[in-house]
Design a protein around this motif. Sequence first.
Motif, PDB file in Angstrom:
ATOM      1  N   THR A  82      29.924 -22.979  59.491  1.00 24.68           N
ATOM      2  CA  THR A  82      31.130 -22.156  59.414  1.00 24.68           C
ATOM      3  C   THR A  82      32.165 -22.550  60.461  1.00 24.68           C
ATOM      4  O   THR A  82      33.352 -22.226  60.317  1.00 24.68           O
ATOM      5  N   LYS A  88      35.819 -25.920  53.571  1.00 25.51           N
ATOM      6  CA  LYS A  88      34.659 -25.085  53.234  1.00 25.51           C
ATOM      7  C   LYS A  88      34.812 -24.572  51.806  1.00 25.51           C
ATOM      8  O   LYS A  88      35.840 -23.977  51.468  1.00 25.51           O
ATOM      9  N   VAL A  89      33.777 -24.803  51.008  1.00 23.92           N
ATOM     10  CA  VAL A  89      33.807 -24.392  49.601  1.00 23.92           C
ATOM     11  C   VAL A  89      32.599 -23.501  49.328  1.00 23.92           C
ATOM     12  O   VAL A  89      31.455 -23.885  49.610  1.00 23.92           O
ATOM     13  N   LEU A  90      32.869 -22.327  48.791  1.00 29.21           N
ATOM     14  CA  LEU A  90      31.825 -21.355  48.469  1.00 29.21           C
ATOM     15  C   LEU A  90      31.643 -21.289  46.954  1.00 29.21           C
ATOM     16  O   LEU A  90      32.606 -21.049  46.217  1.00 29.21           O
ATOM     17  N   ILE A 144      32.234 -16.710  56.187  1.00 23.92           N
ATOM     18  CA  ILE A 144      32.407 -18.124  55.847  1.00 23.92           C
ATOM     19  C   ILE A 144      33.862 -18.573  55.960  1.00 23.92           C
ATOM     20  O   ILE A 144      34.146 -19.687  56.396  1.00 23.92           O
ATOM     21  N   PRO A 146      36.047 -19.381  53.459  1.00 19.70           N
ATOM     22  CA  PRO A 146      36.161 -20.618  52.680  1.00 19.70           C
ATOM     23  C   PRO A 146      37.612 -20.939  52.330  1.00 19.70           C
ATOM     24  O   PRO A 146      38.455 -20.041  52.213  1.00 19.70           O
ATOM     25  N   ASP A 147      37.872 -22.220  52.152  1.00 16.81           N
ATOM     26  CA  ASP A 147      39.175 -22.652  51.645  1.00 16.81           C
ATOM     27  C   ASP A 147      39.236 -22.473  50.136  1.00 16.81           C
ATOM     28  O   ASP A 147      40.298 -22.170  49.583  1.00 16.81           O
ATOM     29  N   VAL A 149      36.916 -20.954  46.628  1.00 14.88           N
ATOM     30  CA  VAL A 149      35.778 -20.268  46.016  1.00 14.88           C
ATOM     31  C   VAL A 149      35.679 -20.745  44.569  1.00 14.88           C
ATOM     32  O   VAL A 149      36.665 -20.698  43.828  1.00 14.88           O
ATOM     33  N   ALA A 264      41.726 -17.663  50.272  1.00 16.80           N
ATOM     34  CA  ALA A 264      40.893 -18.660  49.600  1.00 16.80           C
ATOM     35  C   ALA A 264      41.419 -18.906  48.194  1.00 16.80           C
ATOM     36  O   ALA A 264      41.818 -17.966  47.496  1.00 16.80           O
TER      37      ALA A 264
END
Length: 348
Positions: A82, A88-90, A144, A146-147, A149, A264
């Motif tokens: 993190t 960051k991709v969730l 997280i 994320p950038d 999702v 995100a």
Amino acid sequence: MKSLFQNALLFLFSCIVTLGIVEMGMRFFAKKGLSYLQSDSYLGWITQRNVRYELTKVDGCGQPYSLSYTTNQDGFRRFGDTASTRPKVLFIGDSFTQAIDASNDSTYFSLLGKQLSFEVFANGTGGHGTLQEAMQLEQVIGKINPDVVVLQFCENDFINNSFDLEKASIYHNNQQRRPYLNLQGKIYYANPVQNSLARFLVNHSKLLSFLLPKIKILLEGSLSQKSANQAQHEAFNPKHYLQAEKITDLGIQKIKLICKKNNATLVSFPVDAPLLRPTQSKTPYEVLMQQNGIEILGNVPEAIAKLERAGICCRAKDEAHWNHLGHRVCAQALMNRLQFVINHAKKQ
């Protein structure tokens, strides 16, 4: 007459004892066997946490292969760094993202993370609908940040999002209490098992929770193994299906709002061919994504189908979910567009 009555009592007693032994045996082996899901009062059920299984499985063509299945303390198949400066991709979804038939490093999301050099976070739960995915997303997105999702969508999500459809379904009734949305967007909890006695038995007996769904299937029709396509063959009340589409839209709006609040970018992809059409007539899934301004990444179902038409096995033993090759095909189909989305998201 007395002897007949005594024999009947003896037979009944023997049946009860036998069923009791089987029940105890199933409870004993359930504790020692593989477990992929666990109960949760808020979400209904979640992915089993903190497990590691080293397995040999057989794919849809009967070929054996080895896999390593692990989850962390929050049930994630992959949980990246993190604090990393990388994108960051969730990934969120159902059983296709839980991916019990693939090793952690061979899942579509792991392959994408390796190829595109981003931090991967992935949590899918078999049987979850859109509302459960939204509720779970809300729990974890702040940890997280994320950038991007990625919402993985399955055709049976329409059924699992609707109490009326899941209650009427043979193939996609999870037989468990879960949260649903009503048409006003309010959350309520219900169990889609049709009969109150059956609901009690399913909830309290390992043996009957195993047998009753199978008896129902035998009574109401034969089971095709290709469960990913079964939803289109079930006959539902058209009114209830239209309501399910509206409820699904409300769930997607919840996910979209959560992503917006956390800056995100939300994108999606389907795993079923009926969810995409190469014509001007759009499917309900495509309409919902378009209405909500959510981009659909690639055409995973067609990429899988192309290899299957050539006789190449991409499925697990259940002939619905993917083996390792299926996950590679999925990753390849998503790769180019996801790279563009990530680059665009980082610039915002």
